[in-house]
Scaffold this motif. Structure first.
Motif, PDB file in Angstrom:
ATOM      1  N   TYR A 184       5.013 -14.168  33.287  1.00  0.00           N
ATOM      2  CA  TYR A 184       4.852 -15.548  32.823  1.00  0.00           C
ATOM      3  C   TYR A 184       5.834 -16.480  33.521  1.00  0.00           C
ATOM      4  O   TYR A 184       6.992 -16.124  33.768  1.00  0.00           O
ATOM      5  CB  TYR A 184       5.095 -15.643  31.318  1.00  0.00           C
ATOM      6  N   ASP A 191       2.251  -9.819  31.275  1.00  0.00           N
ATOM      7  CA  ASP A 191       3.039 -10.687  30.399  1.00  0.00           C
ATOM      8  C   ASP A 191       4.426 -10.976  30.964  1.00  0.00           C
ATOM      9  O   ASP A 191       4.987 -12.052  30.731  1.00  0.00           O
ATOM     10  CB  ASP A 191       3.197 -10.050  29.015  1.00  0.00           C
ATOM     11  N   ARG A 251       1.560 -20.025  26.980  1.00  0.00           N
ATOM     12  CA  ARG A 251       1.473 -18.946  27.959  1.00  0.00           C
ATOM     13  C   ARG A 251       0.226 -18.100  27.725  1.00  0.00           C
ATOM     14  O   ARG A 251      -0.295 -18.030  26.607  1.00  0.00           O
ATOM     15  CB  ARG A 251       2.710 -18.051  27.871  1.00  0.00           C
ATOM     16  N   THR A 297      -0.575 -19.635  34.286  1.00  0.00           N
ATOM     17  CA  THR A 297       0.724 -19.627  33.593  1.00  0.00           C
ATOM     18  C   THR A 297       1.573 -18.417  33.983  1.00  0.00           C
ATOM     19  O   THR A 297       2.537 -18.091  33.297  1.00  0.00           O
ATOM     20  CB  THR A 297       0.537 -19.662  32.062  1.00  0.00           C
ATOM     21  N   HIS A 298       1.197 -17.746  35.075  1.00  0.00           N
ATOM     22  CA  HIS A 298       1.970 -16.596  35.577  1.00  0.00           C
ATOM     23  C   HIS A 298       2.523 -16.910  36.960  1.00  0.00           C
ATOM     24  O   HIS A 298       1.968 -17.731  37.700  1.00  0.00           O
ATOM     25  CB  HIS A 298       1.091 -15.342  35.683  1.00  0.00           C
TER      26      HIS A 298
END
Length: 283
Positions: free
Chosen positions: A81, A78, A101, A106-107
């Protein structure tokens, strides 16, 4: 009960029987990791669906490893991101769903590679942090002195592999908002490409296996219900918590890959922890 575990349970507001789950999962796992750690930078990937308790169990595992004299660093997928601005660009140039996200693509995978590699070497590595309330990366990071013995790398799709075919939609979100499959094709290609370079660094892959996607949805709704209750008690903004319908819409973004992980990963993960509907380990 160990004093530190009792304090942890109280601080996190966890049920007392969490101690049994923590010992059943983290105790043997800590022993296994400690026995296999021969050089700095041993990477343990922890994959678990949303609301499966992976972050909490990772925190307990870290404490147990440190009690064994090991230097440990933790990294959440997480916290890798992309910034909100970067995802907005993806939304304009590739597909609007990429503003949300969570899914592969999306990272900042390159950043993740640098961090995992850096933590195994002498010197300082800056760990990023993501502010979910602001939906953006925090400007400051957390410095960690390397090399560390063990890196705990946790996330909902850590260690996942791409699907062979993503043509058919799995839910209404894909059918209505991604009718030509452009979003799910982009996500699957990202997972097949850059993410495999990141996940290839994992030395030991642990899967917290939820009973089903439907149970994951129930867990996620339970999380938001607790948040609404806490906000109401504290006089906070109830808009910070999602309704049941909003949770269903949100988690639909992850349904395809979640179902794929639950079906595919148990056959190749190094450690599989089978969870019941109360998140307790069955096996």
């Amino acid at each position: 009960m160990d004093a530190w575990l009792s304090d942890f349970i109280a601080a996190e507001g966890l049920p007392a029987d969490f101690a049994d789950s923590a010992r059943a999962i983290c105790g043997p796992l800590a022993d296994r990791i400690a026995a296999r750690t021969r050089a700095p930078g041993f990477i343990v990937g922890v994959c678990g669906t949303q609301a499966s308790g992976k972050s909490t169990l990772t925190a307990v595992l870290r404490a147990m490893l440190e009690a064994r004299g090991l230097a440990v660093a933790s990294l959440s997928l997480d916290d890798l991101y992309l910034t909100h601005a970067e995802r907005e660009t993806l939304g304009r140039e590739v597909h609007p769903l990429l503003v949300t996200r969570g899914v592969p693509g999306t990272h900042d995978v390159a950043l993740g590679v640098r961090i995992l590699d850096g933590l195994g070497r002498p010197g300082e590595t800056l760990l990023p942090a993501f502010d979910k309330a602001a939906d953006d990366r925090k400007p400051e990071g957390v410095p960690v002195a390397g090399p560390v013995d063990v890196i705990l790398f946790e996330g909902w799709c850590v260690g996942a592999v791409a699907q062979a075919d993503v043509a058919a939609p799995v839910n209404a979100l894909e059918r209505d908002l991604d009718p030509d499959g452009r979003w799910r094709t982009f996500v699957n290609a990202a997972l097949a490409g850059p993410y495999q370079d990141l996940f290839a660094r994992i030395d030991l892959l642990v899967l917290l296996q939820a009973p089903s996607f439907e149970v994951v949805l129930a867990w996620r709704r339970e999380q938001e219900a607790k948040l609404r209750s806490r906000l109401a008690h504290e006089g906070g903004d109830l808009k910070r918590a999602m309704t049941d319908d909003q949770v269903a819409d949100f988690i639909a973004h992850y349904e395809r890959l979640t179902r794929h992980i639950l079906a595919e990963m148990p056959g190749r993960a190094d450690v599989v922890v089978v969870l019941d509907e109360q998140r307790r380990p069955k096996a």
